[in-house]
Design an enzyme around this catalytic site. Structure first.
Site, mmCIF file in Angstrom:
data_model
loop_
_atom_site.group_PDB
_atom_site.id
_atom_site.type_symbol
_atom_site.label_atom_id
_atom_site.label_comp_id
_atom_site.label_asym_id
_atom_site.label_seq_id
_atom_site.Cartn_x
_atom_site.Cartn_y
_atom_site.Cartn_z
ATOM 1 C CG ASN A 93 -3.789 3.567 3.340
ATOM 2 O OD1 ASN A 93 -3.067 4.354 2.751
ATOM 3 N ND2 ASN A 93 -3.799 3.461 4.655
ATOM 4 C CE LYS A 143 1.657 -1.189 2.399
ATOM 5 N NZ LYS A 143 1.283 0.070 2.995
ATOM 6 C CG HIS A 178 0.814 -2.975 7.214
ATOM 7 N ND1 HIS A 178 0.796 -1.699 7.711
ATOM 8 C CD2 HIS A 178 0.505 -3.789 8.251
ATOM 9 C CE1 HIS A 178 0.505 -1.734 9.008
ATOM 10 N NE2 HIS A 178 0.308 -2.996 9.354
ATOM 11 C CG ASP A 307 3.638 4.341 7.937
ATOM 12 O OD1 ASP A 307 2.792 4.728 7.101
ATOM 13 O OD2 ASP A 307 3.442 3.379 8.707
HETATM 14 O O1 DOR Z 1 -0.463 3.549 11.563
HETATM 15 C C1 DOR Z 1 -0.771 3.402 10.381
HETATM 16 N N1 DOR Z 1 -1.437 4.351 9.724
HETATM 17 N N2 DOR Z 1 -0.471 2.251 9.768
HETATM 18 C C2 DOR Z 1 -0.947 1.959 8.555
HETATM 19 O O2 DOR Z 1 -0.715 0.886 8.078
HETATM 20 C C3 DOR Z 1 -1.790 2.906 7.840
HETATM 21 C C4 DOR Z 1 -1.593 4.271 8.319
HETATM 22 C C5 DOR Z 1 -2.692 5.199 7.891
HETATM 23 O O3 DOR Z 1 -2.958 5.262 6.680
HETATM 24 O O4 DOR Z 1 -3.258 5.890 8.720
HETATM 25 ZN ZN ZN Z 2 1.815 3.312 5.882
HETATM 26 ZN ZN ZN Z 3 1.668 0.004 6.890
#
Ligand code: DOR
Ligand code: ZN
Ligand code: ZN
Length: 425
Positions: A93, A143, A178, A307
């Site tokens: 992402n 993903k 997710h 994460d």
């Molecule tokens: O808290 C999060 N931050 N959850 C996500 O799914 C993406 C991630 C981000 O890329 O900042």
């Molecule tokens: Zn993540």
């Molecule tokens: Zn996530």
């Protein structure tokens, strides 16, 4: 030149034993009795400290391309090494999202050039890259975001999801999800705005237990219909982990991970930390935290992954609605876990399974995750007795803050080797 790590403790079965590990051309070439003498070999004396396989963090957001002000492969990999991590798996992402072979190749080039650790890649499944999913190579999962979060990767259309799951099945690829239900989140956001909520302490009421439950339920139902391999990222609720436990009992092909922030913090942290404890999924109640630990202990949780999702101070200082979700986690991973070992909360053997062996097995990372002859010499020598204090402003991650700032932890990485080279911390 060969390198011998002498007088280090290795975990064999349930016991720690003193050994000598010899490294040649980036691989573990021999595991000897301690003190064996060799000509032309450089010795490192390890003082009886424990040697672990380098940790594999199967869920990081290193922000390249498009978010280099938050993190890049230099700062991100330094943070990883400090946290005992020698291999990261990066999320798609970014800006733009990593949904084409060309974008993936570009990202790999940069990771190769700048990264100090090993890198693997999740690939974004979007609403319109079905052909890419059939052909892309050099990735370890598709993903999917079932609920919106940072970035523009959201797929909610049932037919599209089925197609993605089917392509994964054909290619024996893991679908990593997710799992938060978009409809529930949107309904809760509307209600929160009507009530005038504007603080991270409400985040767990917006991204609530039901949102995670519904979404995991949906992913499991698609998996059972199509038969692909499913991995549920960052499970945060009692209901979620229980659903996965049940699915595993029914022999569904599902695995899951939990994050350090969901294990070591609960929603009460948002009172003081505000947006610095805002992430998706949200921090939940103490009851949920307990259930996640139970899942860690009984093997329902397959992996611990960070994460790692850094955002700058300035971004986090915005008001609740504008501040992005996510917290950094790489460099605090090993200290948090070793501190938990010191407190008797978890065993070293279990950490090796959750952070080394299981991610290597799940994603088929050849040469990774085990201290055995012939494996890559990705190693971390730890000092279980050394204490550190986590401090905002004194971190490797470019965002330079941590939700664990002020925590005093016992257990750190002393030396880190990636493919036989000492690179950190
Ligand atoms: O808290 C999060 N931050 N959850 C996500 O799914 C993406 C991630 C981000 O890329 O900042
Ligand atoms: Zn993540
Ligand atoms: Zn996530």
């Amino acid at each position: 030149m060969e390198l011998a790590l002498d007088n280090c403790m290795l975990l064999e079965g349930d016991k720690l034993v003193l050994k000598q590990v010899v490294i040649n051309s980036g691989k573990i070439s021999e595991i000897n009795e301690v003190g064996e003498q060799r000509q032309g070999v450089e010795f490192i004396y390890c003082n009886g400290n424990v040697l672990l396989p380098g940790l594999i963090d199967a869920h990081v957001h290193f922000r390249v391309p498009g978010g280099e002000h938050k993190e890049d492969w230099i700062s991100g990999s330094k943070a990883a090494l400090a946290g005992g991590i020698t291999t990261v798996v990066d999320m798609p992402n970014t800006s733009p999202s990593c949904t084409t072979q060309a974008l993936l190749n570009e990202k790999k080039k940069i990771a190769e050039r700048d990264g100090l650790c090993n890198s693997f890649f999740h690939f974004g499944a979007s609403n319109n890259n079905a052909i890419e999913l059939e052909q892309v190579h050099g990735i370890i999962s598709f993903k999917i975001f079932l609920g919106s979060s940072t970035g523009d990767l959201l797929v909610t259309d049932e037919e599209k999801l089925k197609k993605i799951f089917s392509t994964a099945k054909e290619r024996n690829m893991v679908v990593a999800v997710h799992a938060e239900d978009e409809e529930i989140i949107q309904k809760n956001i509307k209600k929160a705005k009507e009530l005038g909520w504007n603080h991270a302490k409400y985040h767990s009421s917006i991204r609530d237990n039901e949102a995670e439950f519904k979404s995991i339920e949906k992913a499991l139902s698609l998996q059972s219909e199509i038969g692909n391999r499913l991995h549920v990222c960052h499970v945060s609720t009692k209901e979620g982990i229980e659903l996965i436990r049940k699915a595993k009992q029914d022999e569904q092909a599902v695995t899951c991970e939990v994050t350090p922030h969901h294990l070591f913090l609960d929603e009460s942290a948002t009172e003081e930390l505000g947006n610095f404890a805002k992430m998706n999924p949200s921090l939940k109640s103490k009851r949920d935290v307990e259930a996640l630990w139970k899942g860690v202990r009984d093997g329902t949780a397959d992996l611990i992954a960070t994460d790692h999702a850094p955002h700058t101070l300035a971004e986090k200082e915005k008001n609740y609605w504008e501040a992005p979700s996510g917290v950094p986690g790489c460099e605090t991973l090993l200290p948090l876990l070793l501190n938990a070992v010191n407190e008797g909360k978890i065993g070293l053997k279990h950490i090796i399974e959750l952070c080394c062996e299981n991610p290597a097995k799940l994603y088929g990372l050849k040469g990774k995750g085990f201290i055995k002859e012939g494996m890559d010499a990705d190693l971390v020598l730890v000092d279980l007795k050394k204490e550190i204090i986590i401090e905002n402003g004194n971190l490797f991650t470019k965002c330079n803050w941590s939700p664990f700032s002020g925590w005093s932890l016992k257990g750190v990485a002393e030396k880190v080797f990636v493919q036989g080279k000492e690179v950190g911390p």
